[in-house]
Scaffold this motif. Structure first.
Motif, short mmCIF file in Angstrom:
data_model
loop_
_atom_site.label_atom_id
_atom_site.label_comp_id
_atom_site.label_asym_id
_atom_site.label_seq_id
_atom_site.Cartn_x
_atom_site.Cartn_y
_atom_site.Cartn_z
N GLN A 92 0.96 -1.13 -0.01
CA GLN A 92 0.12 0.14 0.01
C GLN A 92 0.85 1.20 -0.10
O GLN A 92 1.67 1.33 0.94
CB GLN A 92 -0.92 0.11 1.29
CG GLN A 92 -1.79 1.37 1.34
CD GLN A 92 -2.42 1.55 2.49
OE1 GLN A 92 -2.23 0.95 3.66
NE2 GLN A 92 -3.27 2.49 2.64
N LEU A 93 0.57 2.10 -0.62
CA LEU A 93 1.40 3.48 -1.03
C LEU A 93 0.66 4.25 0.06
O LEU A 93 -0.38 4.76 0.13
CB LEU A 93 1.01 4.18 -2.42
CG LEU A 93 1.78 5.53 -2.42
CD1 LEU A 93 3.69 5.50 -2.06
CD2 LEU A 93 1.51 6.05 -3.88
N TYR A 94 1.57 4.45 1.17
CA TYR A 94 0.85 5.09 2.32
C TYR A 94 1.12 6.85 2.39
O TYR A 94 0.50 7.44 2.73
CB TYR A 94 1.49 4.54 3.81
CG TYR A 94 1.16 5.10 5.08
CD1 TYR A 94 -0.19 4.81 5.45
CD2 TYR A 94 1.73 6.15 5.52
CE1 TYR A 94 -0.55 5.14 6.51
CE2 TYR A 94 1.28 6.69 6.89
CZ TYR A 94 -0.05 5.97 7.21
OH TYR A 94 -0.38 6.67 8.36
N SER A 95 2.22 7.08 1.82
CA SER A 95 2.55 8.41 1.76
C SER A 95 3.51 9.12 0.66
O SER A 95 4.40 8.05 0.43
CB SER A 95 3.03 9.19 3.19
OG SER A 95 4.42 8.77 3.53
N VAL A 96 3.53 10.18 0.04
CA VAL A 96 4.52 10.69 -0.80
C VAL A 96 4.89 12.02 -0.20
O VAL A 96 4.13 12.85 -0.01
CB VAL A 96 3.65 10.68 -2.18
CG1 VAL A 96 4.63 11.33 -3.22
CG2 VAL A 96 3.34 9.45 -2.59
N ALA A 97 6.13 12.29 -0.03
CA ALA A 97 6.52 13.68 0.38
C ALA A 97 7.77 14.05 -0.45
O ALA A 97 8.56 13.19 -1.11
CB ALA A 97 7.06 13.31 1.76
N SER A 98 8.04 15.30 -0.38
CA SER A 98 9.18 15.97 -1.21
C SER A 98 10.29 15.36 -0.53
O SER A 98 10.48 15.36 0.63
CB SER A 98 9.00 17.34 -1.12
OG SER A 98 10.09 18.01 -1.56
N ALA A 99 11.42 15.17 -1.37
CA ALA A 99 12.72 14.80 -0.90
C ALA A 99 13.89 15.56 -1.30
O ALA A 99 15.08 15.43 -1.30
CB ALA A 99 13.03 13.35 -1.26
#
Length: 166
Positions: A88-95
């Motif tokens: 499950q893709l839980y979160s996406v954040a800028s890196a």
């Protein structure tokens, strides 16, 4: 009348106590309890999650204009799962900061920011085993008014960190 059978070597007091227990209890139920103690050890090796890869899609979504200063756009991210199980893709954040493609060296200040969506992602996105899934994050990319004029027509690389769960 109750007949008692005395086993050779059995203690008379123990036999009498057992008989009394049967008589008082009506002889309808018998229960037993065995207890034991012990110790030991075991081991198991945990599996290791293989790294998922991501690819930002550079084409605007159908019916969407390319991003311009002061505007927002959807982020379309293709996630490839090489694991033998779904995640499950839980979160996406800028890196890190966005950078322009090599054909636009005058685009030093991009003005591009990634708006981290709330975790967990809603709706949820499950990446099947050994497969890819494109996830669209509405309004996740913004371009402010500080963008250099040399950014016109550029494609941008936005490093992202994904959190997945099994």
């Amino acid at each position: 009348m109750v007949n008692f059978l005395q086993l050779k070597g059995a203690r008379p007091a123990a036999a009498a106590a057992a008989a009394a227990a049967l008589l008082l209890g009506g002889g309808a139920a018998v229960s037993a309890y065995w207890g034991t103690a012990g110790s030991g050890s075991g081991s198991q090796t945990a599996g290791q999650l293989q790294v998922l890869t991501t690819e930002a899609l550079t084409q605007p979504a159908s019916g969407q204009q390319p991003i311009a200063p002061g505007g927002v756009a959807d982020a379309a991210v293709r996630v490839t799962n090489p694991n033998p199980y779904a995640v499950q893709l839980y979160s996406v954040a800028s890196a890190g900061p966005a950078t322009a493609d090599a054909a636009h060296p005058q685009c030093v200040t991009t003005g591009i920011t990634f708006q981290n969506p709330a975790a967990p992602l809603a709706p949820t996105a499950t990446v099947p085993a050994n497969a890819s899934l494109t996830v669209v994050l509405p309004g996740a990319v913004a371009m402010d008014l500080t963008s250099d004029p040399g950014c016109q027509g550029a494609s941008f690389r936005i490093p992202l960190t994904l959190e997945v769960r099994k």
